[in-house]
Design an enzyme around this catalytic site. Structure first.
Site, PDB file in Angstrom:
ATOM      1  N   GLY A 317       0.813  -1.210   0.000  1.00  7.66           N
ATOM      2  CA  GLY A 317       0.000   0.000   0.000  1.00  7.66           C
ATOM      3  C   GLY A 317       0.844   1.255   0.000  1.00  7.66           C
ATOM      4  N   ASP A 318       1.974   1.219   0.707  1.00  5.88           N
ATOM      5  CA  ASP A 318       2.888   2.363   0.714  1.00  5.88           C
ATOM      6  C   ASP A 318       3.500   2.567  -0.666  1.00  5.88           C
ATOM      7  OD1 ASP A 318       2.400   2.418   3.468  1.00  5.88           O
ATOM      8  OD2 ASP A 318       4.120   1.116   3.874  1.00  5.88           O
ATOM      9  N   ALA A 319       3.846   1.464  -1.328  1.00  4.30           N
ATOM     10  CA  ALA A 319       4.400   1.549  -2.676  1.00  4.30           C
ATOM     11  C   ALA A 319       3.384   2.175  -3.625  1.00  4.30           C
ATOM     12  CB  ALA A 319       4.819   0.167  -3.168  1.00  4.30           C
ATOM     13  N   GLY A 322       3.199   5.974  -2.822  1.00  8.99           N
ATOM     14  CA  GLY A 322       4.363   6.689  -3.325  1.00  8.99           C
ATOM     15  C   GLY A 322       4.372   6.794  -4.833  1.00  8.99           C
TER      16      GLY A 322
END
Length: 364
Positions: A317-319, A322
């Site tokens: 989810g962070d990828a 970003g």
């Protein structure tokens, strides 16, 4: 007027040290909790012992404190630079030119912090850390069972971030020079005042402030903080579990991703000149996008990843976040930004931990 050193020194790979004023300011300022991930694979024993859910993220309570030593003594943890917003910052840097991203948070004066600095530097992110003496850098136990990951975070130094750090001349220059801002939702458990300072600057200068809901427990137990920061948010990112938790804590009748995205998009906004965009991911399902400029949502299918190719989902989810923000900074449309986020999410789950493959793959 600042002129990029790249225009003056096209054959150089780094800005000449004698020309510091020709370095363009970073375009993205991200803030969150810097953590070192301790990642292990488990058969469910740890989940049962520490009363953990297989696909969840929590702050460590007293009963969870022994887990970190247990990982060291009984497992062989993989140590990876982590922290949700820091992961997202490195993912944004993956699709942007060098020196485009600055990340702020609090760390201890220890080797763990040096590990995080090295990881950021390798991936093109400048570490603008506040160093907290006498408190260790935070850590996150990552328990992987099958394709699921359970995160247990001990914030340590991260939760001692102080607003005075943002007012230091060198950090203030980063904030004023940026055009986009990214807030990891976990930061709101302790850093609302600091988050609001960045958010108010963004709104006052008509810059883009983005945030991530980050975990279901945040809208459940930190509803007040979420509600105070949302009026400043131009972009809100979350997943289907976080959207459902938001719906439950706010008494929404409809809890599906599309309905919640529309509800958040339509909330009052400080900078009314820019529509709010809400993005809800659904794992392998379609990504839902809503804006305050429309009463309709759009759905973008996610390219499937073969089960045998999935290593772990930590940081996916962070990828996505970003990649999405990075693509917008690069001038891409919302649709192309979603595709970039999905691409990075797909690359991430093929790696160990919150990481992306190197050499870099072309994403935009």
């Amino acid at each position: 007027m600042l002129v990029s050193w790249r225009l003056l020194f096209p054959l150089s790979t780094k800005p000449p040290p004698c020309f510091p004023y020709f370095t363009m300011p970073a375009q993205l300022f991200a803030i969150g909790n810097p953590l070192l991930d301790m990642s292990v694979h488990d058969d469910g024993t740890l989940l049962k012992k520490y009363d953990l859910k297989p696909n969840d993220a929590i702050l460590a309570g007293d009963k969870h404190q022994p887990i970190y030593q247990e990982l060291v003594e009984k497992y062989k943890p993989l140590y990876i630079a982590g922290g949700a917003a820091q992961n997202a910052a490195r993912s944004a840097a993956y699709v942007l030119p060098e020196n485009s991203v600055v990340y702020a948070g609090a760390v201890g004066n220890d080797n763990l912090a040096e590990t995080l600095r090295a990881a950021n530097a390798k991936e093109g992110v400048e570490s603008a850390y506040q160093v907290v003496e006498g408190t260790p850098t935070g850590a996150c136990a990552v328990i992987i069972t099958g394709h699921d990951r359970s995160l247990v975070t001990n914030l340590a130094a991260a939760e001692k971030f102080d607003i005075s750090h943002l007012r230091k001349p060198e950090i203030k220059a980063h904030i004023e020079g940026a055009k986009y801002y990214y807030l990891g939702g976990f930061f709101l458990t302790h850093g609302l005042e600091s988050a609001l300072e960045v958010a108010k600057h963004a709104a006052g200068q008509s810059k883009v402030f983005s945030m991530n809901l980050s975990a279901p427990f945040l809208p459940q137990f930190f509803k007040v903080q979420i509600d105070q920061i949302l009026p400043y948010a131009d972009i809100v990112i979350g997943n289907e579990s976080e959207a459902e938790a938001y719906a439950e804590s706010h008494g929404l009748a409809e809890k599906d991703a599309a309905s919640v995205a529309l509800a958040i998009a339509s909330l009052p906004k400080v900078n009314a000149s820019r529509a709010r965009t809400v993005v809800i991911t659904q794992g392998p399902g379609p990504t839902v996008v809503a804006t305050s400029a429309s009463q309709e949502t759009k759905q973008y299918p996610t390219e499937p990843v073969k089960s045998e190719e999935i290593v772990d989902t930590n940081g996916a989810g962070d990828a996505f976040a970003g990649g999405f923000i990075g693509a917008l900074i690069a001038g891409k449309s919302t649709e192309d930004a979603v595709k970039a986020g999905q691409k990075l999410g797909g690359l991430c789950i093929r790696q160990n931990g919150p990481a992306l493959p190197y050499p870099k793959q072309q994403v935009l």
